[in-house]
Design a protein around this motif. Structure first.
Motif, PDB file in Angstrom:
ATOM      1  N   LEU A 238       4.598  18.739  -1.206  1.00 17.34           N
ATOM      2  CA  LEU A 238       5.713  17.802  -1.315  1.00 17.34           C
ATOM      3  C   LEU A 238       5.833  17.195  -2.706  1.00 17.34           C
ATOM      4  O   LEU A 238       6.932  16.868  -3.150  1.00 17.34           O
ATOM      5  N   ALA A 239       4.715  17.023  -3.388  1.00 10.81           N
ATOM      6  CA  ALA A 239       4.726  16.317  -4.670  1.00 10.81           C
ATOM      7  C   ALA A 239       5.428  17.109  -5.763  1.00 10.81           C
ATOM      8  O   ALA A 239       6.021  16.527  -6.675  1.00 10.81           O
ATOM      9  N   GLY A 240       5.345  18.429  -5.716  1.00  9.64           N
ATOM     10  CA  GLY A 240       5.993  19.235  -6.725  1.00  9.64           C
ATOM     11  C   GLY A 240       5.148  19.392  -7.983  1.00  9.64           C
ATOM     12  O   GLY A 240       4.046  18.862  -8.097  1.00  9.64           O
ATOM     13  N   PRO A 241       5.670  20.089  -8.993  1.00  5.00           N
ATOM     14  CA  PRO A 241       4.868  20.429 -10.180  1.00  5.00           C
ATOM     15  C   PRO A 241       4.620  19.259 -11.123  1.00  5.00           C
ATOM     16  O   PRO A 241       3.644  19.273 -11.869  1.00  5.00           O
ATOM     17  N   THR A 242       5.509  18.269 -11.158  1.00 11.33           N
ATOM     18  CA  THR A 242       5.325  17.093 -12.035  1.00 11.33           C
ATOM     19  C   THR A 242       5.539  15.830 -11.196  1.00 11.33           C
ATOM     20  O   THR A 242       6.577  15.173 -11.316  1.00 11.33           O
ATOM     21  N   PRO A 243       4.571  15.476 -10.386  1.00 10.60           N
ATOM     22  CA  PRO A 243       4.785  14.441  -9.379  1.00 10.60           C
ATOM     23  C   PRO A 243       5.002  13.034  -9.958  1.00 10.60           C
ATOM     24  O   PRO A 243       4.320  12.617 -10.902  1.00 10.60           O
ATOM     25  N   VAL A 244       5.955  12.337  -9.373  1.00 10.94           N
ATOM     26  CA  VAL A 244       6.076  10.884  -9.484  1.00 10.94           C
ATOM     27  C   VAL A 244       5.885  10.385  -8.064  1.00 10.94           C
ATOM     28  O   VAL A 244       6.697  10.668  -7.179  1.00 10.94           O
ATOM     29  N   LEU A 245       4.785   9.664  -7.842  1.00 12.78           N
ATOM     30  CA  LEU A 245       4.329   9.393  -6.475  1.00 12.78           C
ATOM     31  C   LEU A 245       3.915   7.938  -6.332  1.00 12.78           C
ATOM     32  O   LEU A 245       3.232   7.386  -7.198  1.00 12.78           O
ATOM     33  N   ALA A 246       4.316   7.333  -5.218  1.00  7.57           N
ATOM     34  CA  ALA A 246       3.792   6.031  -4.816  1.00  7.57           C
ATOM     35  C   ALA A 246       3.107   6.194  -3.471  1.00  7.57           C
ATOM     36  O   ALA A 246       3.665   6.808  -2.547  1.00  7.57           O
ATOM     37  N   VAL A 247       1.895   5.681  -3.349  1.00  9.85           N
ATOM     38  CA  VAL A 247       1.147   5.692  -2.095  1.00  9.85           C
ATOM     39  C   VAL A 247       1.084   4.255  -1.596  1.00  9.85           C
ATOM     40  O   VAL A 247       0.541   3.379  -2.282  1.00  9.85           O
ATOM     41  N   VAL A 248       1.640   4.011  -0.429  1.00 14.02           N
ATOM     42  CA  VAL A 248       1.727   2.656   0.113  1.00 14.02           C
ATOM     43  C   VAL A 248       0.824   2.566   1.335  1.00 14.02           C
ATOM     44  O   VAL A 248       1.103   3.166   2.385  1.00 14.02           O
ATOM     45  N   GLU A 249      -0.291   1.823   1.183  1.00 13.80           N
ATOM     46  CA  GLU A 249      -1.302   1.704   2.236  1.00 13.80           C
ATOM     47  C   GLU A 249      -1.427   0.247   2.671  1.00 13.80           C
ATOM     48  O   GLU A 249      -1.293  -0.659   1.840  1.00 13.80           O
ATOM     49  N   PRO A 250      -1.721  -0.008   3.956  1.00 16.58           N
ATOM     50  CA  PRO A 250      -1.781  -1.391   4.450  1.00 16.58           C
ATOM     51  C   PRO A 250      -3.129  -2.064   4.237  1.00 16.58           C
ATOM     52  O   PRO A 250      -3.451  -3.032   4.925  1.00 16.58           O
ATOM     53  N   TYR A 251      -3.916  -1.564   3.304  1.00 19.78           N
ATOM     54  CA  TYR A 251      -5.241  -2.120   3.027  1.00 19.78           C
ATOM     55  C   TYR A 251      -5.471  -2.090   1.528  1.00 19.78           C
ATOM     56  O   TYR A 251      -4.515  -2.112   0.762  1.00 19.78           O
ATOM     57  N   LEU A 252      -6.678  -2.045   1.070  1.00 24.03           N
ATOM     58  CA  LEU A 252      -7.008  -2.203  -0.336  1.00 24.03           C
ATOM     59  C   LEU A 252      -6.282  -1.182  -1.213  1.00 24.03           C
ATOM     60  O   LEU A 252      -6.355   0.024  -0.974  1.00 24.03           O
ATOM     61  N   ALA A 253      -5.575  -1.676  -2.216  1.00 17.52           N
ATOM     62  CA  ALA A 253      -4.821  -0.794  -3.113  1.00 17.52           C
ATOM     63  C   ALA A 253      -5.753   0.220  -3.772  1.00 17.52           C
ATOM     64  O   ALA A 253      -6.829  -0.122  -4.262  1.00 17.52           O
ATOM     65  N   GLY A 254      -5.333   1.471  -3.793  1.00 17.06           N
ATOM     66  CA  GLY A 254      -6.126   2.514  -4.430  1.00 17.06           C
ATOM     67  C   GLY A 254      -7.183   3.129  -3.544  1.00 17.06           C
ATOM     68  O   GLY A 254      -7.981   3.952  -4.021  1.00 17.06           O
ATOM     69  N   THR A 255      -7.199   2.795  -2.269  1.00 12.74           N
ATOM     70  CA  THR A 255      -8.197   3.379  -1.368  1.00 12.74           C
ATOM     71  C   THR A 255      -8.126   4.901  -1.380  1.00 12.74           C
ATOM     72  O   THR A 255      -9.153   5.581  -1.321  1.00 12.74           O
ATOM     73  N   SER A 256      -6.941   5.453  -1.475  1.00  9.92           N
ATOM     74  CA  SER A 256      -6.775   6.913  -1.480  1.00  9.92           C
ATOM     75  C   SER A 256      -6.677   7.501  -2.882  1.00  9.92           C
ATOM     76  O   SER A 256      -6.368   8.682  -3.048  1.00  9.92           O
ATOM     77  N   ALA A 257      -6.959   6.691  -3.913  1.00 10.28           N
ATOM     78  CA  ALA A 257      -6.731   7.133  -5.288  1.00 10.28           C
ATOM     79  C   ALA A 257      -7.545   8.366  -5.657  1.00 10.28           C
ATOM     80  O   ALA A 257      -7.030   9.286  -6.314  1.00 10.28           O
ATOM     81  N   ALA A 258      -8.810   8.408  -5.262  1.00  8.35           N
ATOM     82  CA  ALA A 258      -9.649   9.549  -5.637  1.00  8.35           C
ATOM     83  C   ALA A 258      -9.132  10.835  -5.006  1.00  8.35           C
ATOM     84  O   ALA A 258      -9.067  11.888  -5.669  1.00  8.35           O
ATOM     85  N   ALA A 259      -8.748  10.771  -3.725  1.00  8.33           N
ATOM     86  CA  ALA A 259      -8.243  11.964  -3.040  1.00  8.33           C
ATOM     87  C   ALA A 259      -6.922  12.420  -3.648  1.00  8.33           C
ATOM     88  O   ALA A 259      -6.691  13.622  -3.827  1.00  8.33           O
ATOM     89  N   VAL A 260      -6.051  11.476  -3.970  1.00  3.58           N
ATOM     90  CA  VAL A 260      -4.765  11.816  -4.578  1.00  3.58           C
ATOM     91  C   VAL A 260      -4.974  12.415  -5.969  1.00  3.58           C
ATOM     92  O   VAL A 260      -4.360  13.428  -6.332  1.00  3.58           O
TER      93      VAL A 260
END
Length: 321
Positions: A238-260
């Motif tokens: 879904l992100a494509g070759p040059t992603p512009v992405l926002a991840v919106v999580e209901p807990y600590l900001a950046g929790t998924s940062a490493a995986a992303v």
């Protein structure tokens, strides 16, 4: 606990499904530390051999769960997130993880559902903590129907699973297959999943907030109720070759940062992580709605941050910024 506007409440749905889950899985045992016992009195009376209440002893609760798992039972462990994860973290790490046994941990309270209880009842760091331990799957359902499906499925399995229940919920259920799903394409249309438009990934109960926040913005919206392990293949598609992405999580900001970051490591990307800020603590009571607004997790706050991302600006992730 009640449903608002006909939308099932996640915690109420969890309690309602416990009895049929215990019937379908005779090896399953519900383990409590007082909290929740008042809502499942009928289940306790009908199935006393499948319910253990250890009293106000959360560390012991996890130890009991580990012992049950070693004996071949399937523990379903439930209390508020701050007590289930933070207070008993060493036991979760050792009595379950180090012994390599499974359990189904189901929390309530989320980040600040029990804001009137003060900081002791708030746990924005719970998913980050669980995700730091090997072998865990984390589900963050956004609707009561998702809760029911996850509970029945995971009670019949043997893995280590954390299910995070929240008072916030979406109007409609979404798939609980662990994948990242496109929910809304850009208003101009285009081939679903193939667009290069910016993508906003909403986790669990944040979906309706994100849909409202971005209703007229040139972005696509995707959903996952399983942030760990993250469906990196689906995200890449879904992100494509040059992603512009926002991840919106209901807990600590950046929790998924490493995986992303790992998923997009081979692509030039601009990523914004929206969640409860890491660099400030809100030392107030208020309502969950007050906390969401203060943390930028209401529709207005999410909108400001996504618009800043689209404009190439960095949004300051701190309270009051």
């Amino acid at each position: 606990m009640s449903a608002a506007g006909g939308v099932p409440d996640a915690r109420s749905r969890f309690y309602a499904e416990l009895d049929p889950v215990l019937v379908a899985n005779p090896d399953a045992v519900l383990v409590l530390a007082v909290i929740g016992a008042g809502y499942v009195g009928d289940t306790i009376a009908r199935r006393p051999g499948q319910v253990v209440d250890v009293g106000i002893r959360e560390q012991a609760m996890i130890g009991v769960a580990g012992g049950l798992a070693l004996a071949g039972r399937r523990p379903i462990v439930h209390t508020f997130a701050s007590f289930l994860v933070e207070r008993a973290y060493e036991q979760v790490k050792l009595d379950l993880g180090h012994q390599d046994v499974g359990a189904l941990l189901v929390s309530a309270g989320a980040s600040y559902d029990v804001s009137s209880g003060g900081r002791t009842h708030q746990a924005p760091g719970d998913v980050a903590l669980i995700s730091a331990l090997p072998g865990w799957t984390v589900h963050v359902p956004g609707h009561g129907d998702e809760v029911a499906e996850i509970l029945h499925r995971e009670a019949a399995r043997s893995g280590r699973v954390y299910v995070r229940l929240s008072g916030q919920r979406n109007a409609k259920p979404q798939p609980v297959d662990g994948r990242v799903h496109l929910v809304r394409d850009v208003a101009s249309g285009g081939q679903a999943g193939a667009s290069s438009a910016p993508l906003v990934l909403a986790v669990g109960p944040m979906l309706d907030v994100v849909l409202e926040a971005t209703r007229d913005l040139p972005v696509r919206v995707a959903y996952t109720g399983t942030p760990h392990p993250l469906d990196t293949a689906g995200l890449r598609d879904l992100a494509g070759p040059t992603p512009v992405l926002a991840v919106v999580e209901p807990y600590l900001a950046g929790t998924s940062a490493a995986a992303v970051a790992a998923a997009l490591a081979d692509r030039p990307s601009r990523v914004l992580h929206v969640g409860v800020p890491r660099d400030a603590e809100l030392r107030r009571y208020g309502t969950p709605r007050d906390h969401a607004a203060a943390h930028g997790l209401d529709a207005a706050g999410v909108r400001r941050q996504v618009k800043a991302l689209l404009g190439g600006a960095a949004w300051p992730a701190r309270i009051g910024a």
